[in-house]
Enzyme design. Structure first.
Site, PDB file in Angstrom:
ATOM      1  N   TYR A 108      -1.139   8.451  -2.510  1.00 58.99           N
ATOM      2  CA  TYR A 108      -1.237   8.267  -3.827  1.00 58.99           C
ATOM      3  C   TYR A 108      -2.613   8.787  -4.281  1.00 58.99           C
ATOM      4  O   TYR A 108      -2.764   9.266  -5.684  1.00 58.99           O
ATOM      5  CB  TYR A 108      -1.675   6.898  -4.000  1.00 58.99           C
ATOM      6  CG  TYR A 108      -0.345   5.726  -4.023  1.00 58.99           C
ATOM      7  CD1 TYR A 108       0.836   6.156  -4.171  1.00 58.99           C
ATOM      8  CD2 TYR A 108      -0.450   4.347  -4.290  1.00 58.99           C
ATOM      9  CE1 TYR A 108       2.075   5.663  -4.033  1.00 58.99           C
ATOM     10  CE2 TYR A 108       0.556   3.681  -4.408  1.00 58.99           C
ATOM     11  CZ  TYR A 108       2.154   4.306  -4.275  1.00 58.99           C
ATOM     12  OH  TYR A 108       3.048   3.444  -4.348  1.00 58.99           O
ATOM     13  N   GLY A 109      -3.794   9.149  -3.532  1.00 59.98           N
ATOM     14  CA  GLY A 109      -4.810   9.345  -3.882  1.00 59.98           C
ATOM     15  C   GLY A 109      -4.958  11.036  -4.591  1.00 59.98           C
ATOM     16  O   GLY A 109      -6.032  11.025  -5.245  1.00 59.98           O
TER      17      GLY A 109
ATOM     18  N   THR B  63      -6.623   2.537  -4.896  1.00 62.25           N
ATOM     19  CA  THR B  63      -6.032   3.508  -6.017  1.00 62.25           C
ATOM     20  C   THR B  63      -5.087   2.807  -6.899  1.00 62.25           C
ATOM     21  O   THR B  63      -5.125   2.935  -7.941  1.00 62.25           O
ATOM     22  CB  THR B  63      -5.312   4.617  -5.380  1.00 62.25           C
ATOM     23  OG1 THR B  63      -6.237   5.211  -4.303  1.00 62.25           O
ATOM     24  CG2 THR B  63      -4.834   5.780  -6.282  1.00 62.25           C
TER      25      THR B  63
ATOM     26  N   HIS C  19      -7.364   2.673   3.777  1.00 63.71           N
ATOM     27  CA  HIS C  19      -7.167   3.441   4.911  1.00 63.71           C
ATOM     28  C   HIS C  19      -8.537   3.614   5.733  1.00 63.71           C
ATOM     29  O   HIS C  19      -8.496   3.705   6.941  1.00 63.71           O
ATOM     30  CB  HIS C  19      -6.680   4.752   4.713  1.00 63.71           C
ATOM     31  CG  HIS C  19      -5.247   4.969   4.504  1.00 63.71           C
ATOM     32  ND1 HIS C  19      -4.595   4.401   3.194  1.00 63.71           N
ATOM     33  CD2 HIS C  19      -4.099   5.389   5.268  1.00 63.71           C
ATOM     34  CE1 HIS C  19      -3.414   4.720   3.444  1.00 63.71           C
ATOM     35  NE2 HIS C  19      -2.904   5.125   4.576  1.00 63.71           N
TER      36      HIS C  19
ATOM     37  N   ASP D  74       0.823  -1.043   0.031  1.00 63.71           N
ATOM     38  CA  ASP D  74      -0.062  -0.259   0.059  1.00 63.71           C
ATOM     39  C   ASP D  74       1.061   1.191  -0.078  1.00 63.71           C
ATOM     40  O   ASP D  74       2.030   1.099   0.081  1.00 63.71           O
ATOM     41  CB  ASP D  74      -1.102  -0.048   1.191  1.00 63.71           C
ATOM     42  CG  ASP D  74      -2.024   1.320   1.222  1.00 63.71           C
ATOM     43  OD1 ASP D  74      -2.489   1.603   0.300  1.00 63.71           O
ATOM     44  OD2 ASP D  74      -2.094   1.580   2.326  1.00 63.71           O
ATOM     45  N   SER D  75       0.495   2.356  -0.139  1.00 63.22           N
ATOM     46  CA  SER D  75       1.125   3.496  -0.012  1.00 63.22           C
ATOM     47  C   SER D  75       1.413   3.944   1.195  1.00 63.22           C
ATOM     48  O   SER D  75       2.733   4.618   1.468  1.00 63.22           O
ATOM     49  CB  SER D  75       0.207   4.722  -0.524  1.00 63.22           C
ATOM     50  OG  SER D  75      -1.013   4.981   0.466  1.00 63.22           O
TER      51      SER D  75
ATOM     52  N   CYS E 232     -11.280   2.861  -0.026  1.00 63.31           N
ATOM     53  CA  CYS E 232      -9.807   2.996   0.011  1.00 63.31           C
ATOM     54  C   CYS E 232      -9.537   2.089   1.537  1.00 63.31           C
ATOM     55  O   CYS E 232     -10.074   2.242   2.165  1.00 63.31           O
ATOM     56  CB  CYS E 232      -9.615   4.601   0.523  1.00 63.31           C
ATOM     57  SG  CYS E 232      -7.851   4.891   1.276  1.00 63.31           S
TER      58      CYS E 232
ATOM     59  N   CYS F 155      -4.431  -1.699  -1.927  1.00 63.45           N
ATOM     60  CA  CYS F 155      -4.922  -0.361  -2.070  1.00 63.45           C
ATOM     61  C   CYS F 155      -5.777  -0.189  -3.244  1.00 63.45           C
ATOM     62  O   CYS F 155      -5.242  -0.747  -4.310  1.00 63.45           O
ATOM     63  CB  CYS F 155      -3.419   0.386  -2.272  1.00 63.45           C
ATOM     64  SG  CYS F 155      -3.553   2.012  -2.926  1.00 63.45           S
TER      65      CYS F 155
HETATM   66  N1  DGL Z   1      -4.714   3.086   0.721  1.00 64.66           N
HETATM   67  C1  DGL Z   1      -4.959   3.692  -0.481  1.00 64.66           C
HETATM   68  C2  DGL Z   1      -6.228   3.178  -1.142  1.00 64.66           C
HETATM   69  O1  DGL Z   1      -6.952   2.125  -0.850  1.00 64.66           O
HETATM   70  C3  DGL Z   1      -4.429   5.056  -0.903  1.00 64.66           C
HETATM   71  C4  DGL Z   1      -4.235   6.082   0.193  1.00 64.66           C
HETATM   72  C5  DGL Z   1      -3.608   7.305  -0.685  1.00 64.66           C
HETATM   73  O2  DGL Z   1      -2.237   7.170  -0.449  1.00 64.66           O
HETATM   74  O3  DGL Z   1      -4.002   8.239  -0.965  1.00 64.66           O
HETATM   75  O4  DGL Z   1      -6.644   3.957  -1.847  1.00 64.66           O
END
Ligand code: DGL
Length: 267
Positions: free
Chosen positions: A45-46, A79, A193, A13-14, A191, A77
């Protein structure tokens, strides 16, 4: 190909979001050796462009696979998966499991036929999401909202920092305030997170909403794909690897330990 019992599962993941996928996977496969990789140098990443993510993710996965020789990689992740899953699959010679928004279960669960997709800005604009919505929710109104602040909230929570309650409220308002939002009954946490702050979202919700995400389904998929493979008899400490190790990473140590990640590496 014969797999050694010590060959790990690799989660990518990021940031810390992939822990919401690692958690259910550890419950199903408690002795699985684990490498958890976070692209802290590329986080978040978003807010990045498709081109940046497409250039970054397959190359990083390639380096991780070379170093840790995992039996299977999980892009934990949304994204990265909605943008780069096929490129990663083409670049690696191991099985790759992606994480895509749980739109199918949401469409099955929504009684009002209005559900929300709460993800990053990059995820909610993907054609991949259009396709999932058309395939599974063609009779539903599918609302979408991207929140970068909610990603930061999850990171802050795992660092043990005090949390601003307006962030979860604003993220939900982004869906509820759209036309039809008053009828929304289900929210896809699109996401990885966001399941980490599901409690904060539930408290912020003006009325009960059902939150759905893919963690348990992905864990079952990993168990299915590895069902013929040997595992160690006992659990071993996992490794968290970061593309940039700084104070924020050290502040995560207690949270990482709760997921069995005892060691920290730099990529
Ligand atoms: N956890 C990531 C997702 O599922 C991305 C979060 C990020 O880095 O913006 O999209």
């Amino acid at each position: 190909m014969k797999v050694a019992s010590t060959a790990p599962l690799l989660f990518f993941d990021s940031g810390v979001g992939g822990l919401s996928i690692l958690g259910p996977a550890r419950e199903l496969l408690p002795t699985a050796p684990v490498i958890y990789a976070a692209d802290s140098a590329g986080f978040p990443y978003g807010t990045k462009s498709e081109a940046e993510i497409a250039a970054r993710v397959p190359a990083l996965l390639g380096r991780l696979v070379e170093r840790y020789r995992p039996r299977l990689a999980v892009i934990a992740c949304n994204t990265a998966s909605t943008i780069a899953l096929s490129a990663v699959r083409a670049a690696l010679d191991i099985q790759v499991v992606g994480t895509v928004p749980a739109i199918k279960p949401a469409a099955l669960l929504s009684r009002s036929r209005v559900f929300g997709v709460l993800g990053t800005d990059a995820t909610v604009r993907q054609p991949y999401v259009d396709r999932l919505a058309a395939e599974h929710g063609s009779d539903c109104l599918v609302l979408r909202h991207g929140s970068a602040a909610l990603v930061q909230l999850a990171e802050a929570k795992l660092r043990g920092e005090p949390l601003d309650p307006t962030i979860a409220r604003d993220a939900l308002s982004g869906l509820l305030d759209q036309p039809g939002g008053d009828r929304m009954d289900v929210v896809v946490l699109a996401c990885t997170h966001f399941p980490l702050v599901e409690a904060e979202l539930a408290v912020a919700a003006p009325r009960p909403l059902l939150f759905v995400h893919g963690g348990e389904g992905i864990a079952r998929r990993i168990a299915y794909l590895t069902q013929e493979q040997p595992w160690p008899a006992a659990p071993s400490p996992g490794t968290a690897v970061f593309t940039q190790v700084d104070g924020d990473v050290h502040a995560l140590q207690d949270a990482l330990r709760q997921y069995g990640l005892e060691r920290i590496d730099a990529l």
